[in-house]
Design a protein around this motif. Structure first.
Motif, PDB file in Angstrom:
ATOM      1  N   ILE A   1       4.087 -17.801  84.969  1.00 24.01           N
ATOM      2  CA  ILE A   1       4.670 -16.497  85.332  1.00 24.01           C
ATOM      3  C   ILE A   1       5.616 -16.684  86.519  1.00 24.01           C
ATOM      4  CG2 ILE A   1       4.129 -14.207  86.273  1.00 24.01           C
ATOM      5  CD1 ILE A   1       1.412 -14.440  84.692  1.00 24.01           C
ATOM      6  N   ALA A   2       5.189 -17.487  87.484  1.00 25.68           N
ATOM      7  CA  ALA A   2       6.021 -17.722  88.672  1.00 25.68           C
ATOM      8  C   ALA A   2       7.365 -18.339  88.291  1.00 25.68           C
ATOM      9  CB  ALA A   2       5.283 -18.626  89.652  1.00 25.68           C
ATOM     10  N   GLN A   3       7.339 -19.331  87.419  1.00 25.79           N
ATOM     11  CA  GLN A   3       8.605 -19.977  87.059  1.00 25.79           C
ATOM     12  C   GLN A   3       9.549 -19.015  86.329  1.00 25.79           C
ATOM     13  OE1 GLN A   3       9.936 -20.953  83.896  1.00 25.79           O
ATOM     14  NE2 GLN A   3       8.213 -19.974  82.846  1.00 25.79           N
ATOM     15  N   ALA A   4       8.958 -18.080  85.579  1.00 21.46           N
ATOM     16  CA  ALA A   4       9.803 -17.130  84.843  1.00 21.46           C
ATOM     17  C   ALA A   4      10.509 -16.175  85.806  1.00 21.46           C
ATOM     18  CB  ALA A   4       8.965 -16.351  83.840  1.00 21.46           C
TER      19      ALA A   4
ATOM     20  N   ASN B   1       1.213 -34.427  87.283  1.00 23.62           N
ATOM     21  CA  ASN B   1       1.143 -35.112  88.577  1.00 23.62           C
ATOM     22  C   ASN B   1       1.963 -34.450  89.668  1.00 23.62           C
ATOM     23  OD1 ASN B   1      -0.692 -37.166  87.929  1.00 23.62           O
ATOM     24  ND2 ASN B   1       0.905 -38.155  86.724  1.00 23.62           N
ATOM     25  N   LEU B   2       2.608 -33.333  89.339  1.00 19.35           N
ATOM     26  CA  LEU B   2       3.326 -32.595  90.379  1.00 19.35           C
ATOM     27  C   LEU B   2       2.410 -31.488  90.906  1.00 19.35           C
ATOM     28  CD1 LEU B   2       6.984 -32.086  89.046  1.00 19.35           C
ATOM     29  CD2 LEU B   2       6.079 -33.919  90.459  1.00 19.35           C
ATOM     30  N   THR B   3       2.640 -31.102  92.148  1.00 23.97           N
ATOM     31  CA  THR B   3       1.907 -29.949  92.679  1.00 23.97           C
ATOM     32  C   THR B   3       2.601 -28.681  92.187  1.00 23.97           C
ATOM     33  OG1 THR B   3       3.263 -29.780  94.646  1.00 23.97           O
ATOM     34  CG2 THR B   3       1.351 -31.250  94.781  1.00 23.97           C
ATOM     35  N   ALA B   4       1.929 -27.541  92.371  1.00 28.41           N
ATOM     36  CA  ALA B   4       2.525 -26.270  91.934  1.00 28.41           C
ATOM     37  C   ALA B   4       3.868 -26.061  92.637  1.00 28.41           C
ATOM     38  CB  ALA B   4       1.578 -25.127  92.249  1.00 28.41           C
ATOM     39  N   ASN B   5       3.882 -26.367  93.912  1.00 27.95           N
ATOM     40  CA  ASN B   5       5.104 -26.199  94.696  1.00 27.95           C
ATOM     41  C   ASN B   5       6.222 -27.098  94.172  1.00 27.95           C
ATOM     42  OD1 ASN B   5       6.474 -25.014  96.774  1.00 27.95           O
ATOM     43  ND2 ASN B   5       5.877 -26.545  98.291  1.00 27.95           N
ATOM     44  N   GLU B   6       5.883 -28.350  93.894  1.00 27.24           N
ATOM     45  CA  GLU B   6       6.895 -29.300  93.394  1.00 27.24           C
ATOM     46  C   GLU B   6       7.393 -28.896  92.004  1.00 27.24           C
ATOM     47  OE1 GLU B   6       5.159 -33.287  95.678  1.00 27.24           O
ATOM     48  OE2 GLU B   6       4.541 -32.798  93.631  1.00 27.24           O
ATOM     49  N   PHE B   7       6.466 -28.468  91.178  1.00 29.74           N
ATOM     50  CA  PHE B   7       6.831 -28.090  89.812  1.00 29.74           C
ATOM     51  C   PHE B   7       7.792 -26.893  89.822  1.00 29.74           C
ATOM     52  CE2 PHE B   7       5.741 -25.759  85.800  1.00 29.74           C
ATOM     53  CZ  PHE B   7       6.216 -26.712  84.919  1.00 29.74           C
ATOM     54  N   LEU B   8       7.467 -25.916  90.650  1.00 28.16           N
ATOM     55  CA  LEU B   8       8.338 -24.737  90.731  1.00 28.16           C
ATOM     56  C   LEU B   8       9.678 -25.102  91.369  1.00 28.16           C
ATOM     57  CD1 LEU B   8       5.699 -22.032  91.701  1.00 28.16           C
ATOM     58  CD2 LEU B   8       6.876 -22.260  89.525  1.00 28.16           C
ATOM     59  N   THR B   9       9.640 -25.996  92.349  1.00 27.62           N
ATOM     60  CA  THR B   9      10.901 -26.451  92.953  1.00 27.62           C
ATOM     61  C   THR B   9      11.756 -27.154  91.894  1.00 27.62           C
ATOM     62  OG1 THR B   9       9.709 -26.777  95.021  1.00 27.62           O
ATOM     63  CG2 THR B   9      11.881 -27.792  94.868  1.00 27.62           C
TER      64      THR B   9
END
Lengths: 530, 287
Positions: B144-147, B89-97
């Motif tokens: 990959i982005a989070q890493a 339920n999070l957006t990509a932006n929220e998840f990465l934040t």
């Protein structure tokens, strides 16, 4: 399929816990005569511990508890097939929908019957241990189980399947809805001729055969109620006894038929299909944009083709990526931690909820008489979200990403706790508003209640490693406490709000739970993969 | 950052030995980890990323024992597991934040870095969409982005290109090469070509043990003169397979062209230049 389902359930800790609890309840329901309480007490009569009485008591106990706990034990077999996508493999086999649903139904029933069989064995042992009647009449022990337990188990095995299918995407709502159905249906059967548990027939027998001095009946009595012991001969058959099982069988048939019709054979839902189509369209649009961008670069700059970095046949431009250097880091909790944990926990609040809260907040201005009603509602609202705290990583398979971050316990535990606390306080704000306006002394209780609720959710979730334990315990506590005014268990202090020892007890318990929660969280982080 | 794995063993409760006296020294560059299924690669990756503990042996990062002080490595770590979930339920932006906050990155740096990564990973158009609406490949790119969020000194990536299309795969392997100047990148993959194109060193793991660690060139030299090709008829393939280690087959008009490993070639068969996959097969077999 049956064997696999049984293996899955028998190996779960939940099954083992419920089995132990069932045996333990057997002992509680058949107490030693010096225990200070009696069970199946009608007026001041109860039965000697002969096979007939023990059989009936254990049957009542089994239907009463297993109809509730059994649901939480059984639910998950179908959802697991969806979540693990094993279902998609099953869907490609020759097993048809009817066979699949009936297979799950039979598995559920067999699991419950295994528990019942162990309860019957325990009953025999208890009769020998209590030693009032040493003659074991197996028929009389088993008969109430055949008449009451089996039809009930057949019905609940089917109902669990329907609930799993109906609430597949929101199992917590299924758990709560089931509790309310149980809460309404089971107690009704105690006092009606629609006797699901066998208790009503027993009560009628006692009243018809012995003098009725009091208008009092109790299933699990406490204190020093006087008891006259009678020799209960066992179930006396009459034609009306056929009706409840017959109704249950018919309902089971209807439920199974509906489940088979409702079952989608693990196919992609319309929503998923829609998403896939959207995704395809989006990708197509992306490629078009990129393609146009490259064409425009050609036209505008008239660069030669070898100047453009291409990375596939249609000539997409390689995006530039500069590796920027980060980064200031923080080892302790910040406001951002709380904000993001809150966002993760609560998600987006829909307009329906906002409207609902506006109504609740408006009502809370009326007077103090509606405090109890508002309290009952608002203290139920946080349950779904709280049933996930502390295990949100496991529920979303995200442990590896989160648990490999530095200083996690220090940074996250407090922010997780505070965000959950803020959520509970927000959810119960209509209750708070009423307290501020009409009973300000209760505000202290509200703070303690909120902390207690969050800390107990955190601990119970982490102990069970799933959402069910907290959900079921909280629903029972809510039912007994706020809903039925059993003050000693009412952590919301709705009725008994004066500053008493209970405040201190709940505050102290909260502190203990928080400490235990920290320990459990540390263990969870350190042993995510044993 | 230098990592030294010294005599590490991992035995699971049920008795399965995933790693057996495994030792390896790692320094900046890309090290490709190759091994068959069940060789212990994922266990090694999880131990290195501090979310699993070894039964015995030590692992040090810059001389610091990571069992005793896991946060030292975690502060410098980017980790992409083979399988991972998301908060739907999070957006990509929220998840990465969210993950940036957990990694301790300050707000502005996190925002800049997330924007940069989302553009690079071709997710900027979807950054405000909920993750439950993402396809498998998009989720992998979020992984990959989070890493890469915290500009890690050590990047551990387990099957990173699974689910990516060829374009995204190439972009990711190019990125690894670019990043490897000052970082230690541990790349586990079944796709030999991914490793062949990026790794400065290759470690081969089998049955929980370190078979070999060397440069791709050195590994190729081990199998030099041992790969031959011949053309046989389709019906002969089964018998040929019984007597030779076939590394690849290719159907042609005149029959099936077979590449095989041998120290005793059949007369007239032609020696060919080996590739890394053949070196891998040779080393895994141990003969």
């Amino acid at each position: 399929m049956l064997k696999t389902n049984l293996r899955i359930k028998f190996r779960q800790r939940g099954f083992q816990y419920i089995l132990i609890a069932a045996i333990f309840l057997n002992l509680i329901f058949l107490p030693d005569r010096d225990a200070g309480y009696n069970t199946l007490l009608v007026d001041d009569y109860t039965g000697f511990y002969n096979s007939a009485f023990i059989g009936l008591t254990t049957a009542v106990l089994t239907v009463f508890f297993m109809s509730l706990f059994g649901f939480y034990l059984l639910s998950g077999l179908i959802i697991e097939d969806y979540n693990t996508e094993v279902g998609q493999v099953i869907a490609t086999t020759s097993v048809n929908d009817k066979e699949y649903i009936l297979g799950k139904f039979i598995s559920n029933f067999v699991i419950l019957m295994v528990i019942d069989l162990i309860i019957i064995c325990t009953a025999v042992i208890v009769q020998l241990v209590r030693g009032e009647y040493l003659k074991i009449e197996l028929g009389k022990i088993v008969l109430p189980h055949l008449i009451y337990v089996i039809p009930a188990f057949i019905f609940f095995s089917a109902l669990t399947i329907l609930f799993e299918l109906l609430f597949r995407s929101r199992p917590s709502f299924g758990n709560i809805s089931y509790f309310f159905i149980w809460m309404i249906s089971i107690p009704i059967s105690f006092d009606s001729s629609f006797d699901l548990l066998g208790y009503h027939g027993y009560e009628v027998y006692i009243r018809n055969n012995f003098s009725s001095l009091y208008e009092n009946s109790i299933i699990l009595g406490t204190g020093d109620l006087p008891a006259t012991f009678v020799e209960y001969p066992g179930i006396i058959f009459n034609i009306s006894m056929i009706i409840p099982p017959l109704v249950l069988f018919i309902l089971t048939g209807i439920i199974l038929n509906s489940s088979i019709k409702y079952f989608d054979r693990f196919s992609l839902s319309e929503r998923k299909m829609e998403l896939k189509i959207n995704d395809y369209n989006r990708r197509l649009a992306e490629y078009k944009i990129k393609y146009q961008r490259i064409i425009s670069i050609f036209k505008r700059n008239k660069k030669s083709t070898d100047e453009i970095q291409t990375n596939n046949e249609i000539g997409l431009a390689e995006p530039e990526y500069s590796i920027s250097k980060v980064i200031k880091t923080s080892k302790t909790i910040t406001l951002d931690n709380i904000k993001i944990e809150f966002k993760q926990l609560v998600g987006t609040i829909s307009y329906k909820w906002k409207l609902f809260y506006l109504i609740l907040l408006s009502i809370s201005f009326i007077d103090s008489s509606i405090l109890s009603s508002i309290g009952m509602i608002v203290w139920l609202i946080p349950i779904v979200k709280l049933s996930k705290i502390g295990i949100q990583e496991r529920l979303n398979s995200i442990e590896e990403l989160v648990f490999s971050t530095p200083n996690l316990l220090k940074k996250q535990f407090l922010s997780m706790f505070v965000s959950a606390l803020l959520f509970v306080m927000m959810a119960t704000s209509p209750f708070l508003l009423n307290l501020i306006l009409f009973r300000p002394i209760g505000i202290i209780g509200w703070i303690i209640s909120s902390i207690f609720l969050v800390s107990s959710a955190l601990v119970l979730n982490m102990i069970a490693n799933n959402e069910k334990l907290f959900t079921i315990i909280y629903l029972i506590v809510w039912y007994l406490g706020p809903a039925n005014q059993l003050n000693w268990i009412d952590f919301t202090f709705i009725q008994d709000y004066m500053l008493t020892l209970r405040y201190s007890i709940f505050a102290f318990l909260s502190i203990l739970l928080i400490i235990f929660g920290i320990f459990l969280r540390k263990r969870q982080i350190d042993n995510a993969y044993p | 950052m230098d990592i030294v794995i010294n005599d590490v063993s991992k035995v699971y409760k049920e008795g399965t030995k995933a790693l057996s006296n495994f030792s390896l020294e790692l320094s900046p560059g890309i090290i490709g980890l190759l091994g068959p299924n069940g060789a212990g690669k994922s266990t090694l990756m999880r131990i290195l990323s501090t979310i699993q503990k070894q039964t015995s042996g030590t692992i040090t990062a810059d001389g610091i024992n990571i069992s005793k002080d896991p946060d030292y490595l975690r502060s410098n770590l980017g980790y992409l597991p083979q399988y991972f979930g998301i908060y739907p339920n999070l957006t990509a932006n929220e998840f990465l934040t969210y993950l940036a906050v957990l990694k301790g990155i300050d707000k502005q740096s996190a925002k800049d870095k997330i924007d940069e990564l989302l553009v690079f990973l071709n997710l900027d158009h979807a950054k405000n969409k909920k993750l439950k609406e993402f396809s498998g490949g998009m989720k992998q790119r979020v992984g990959i982005a989070q890493a890469l969020l915290n500009d890690p000194k050590v990047l551990i990536v387990d099957e990173p290109t699974a689910g990516l299309d060829p374009v995204e795969r190439r972009r990711f392997t190019n990125l690894l090469t670019e990043l490897s100047e000052d970082k230690l990148i541990i790349l586990s993959s079944h796709i030999v070509s991914d490793i062949e194109s990026t790794a400065t060193d290759i470690a081969i793991i089998n049955k929980g043990m370190n078979v070999v660690k060397d440069t791709p060139e050195a590994l190729l030299s081990k199998v030099k003169g041992m790969v031959y090709k011949t053309i046989i008829q389709s019906h002969e393939l089964s018998d040929f397979r019984k007597n030779h280690v076939i590394t690849s087959t290719y159907r042609k008009a005149e029959g099936v062209e077979v590449r095989y490993l041998t120290s005793n070639p059949i007369a007239d068969d032609i020696a060919v230049v080996p590739n890394l996959e053949e070196a891998y097969i040779y080393l895994i077999r141990g003969d």
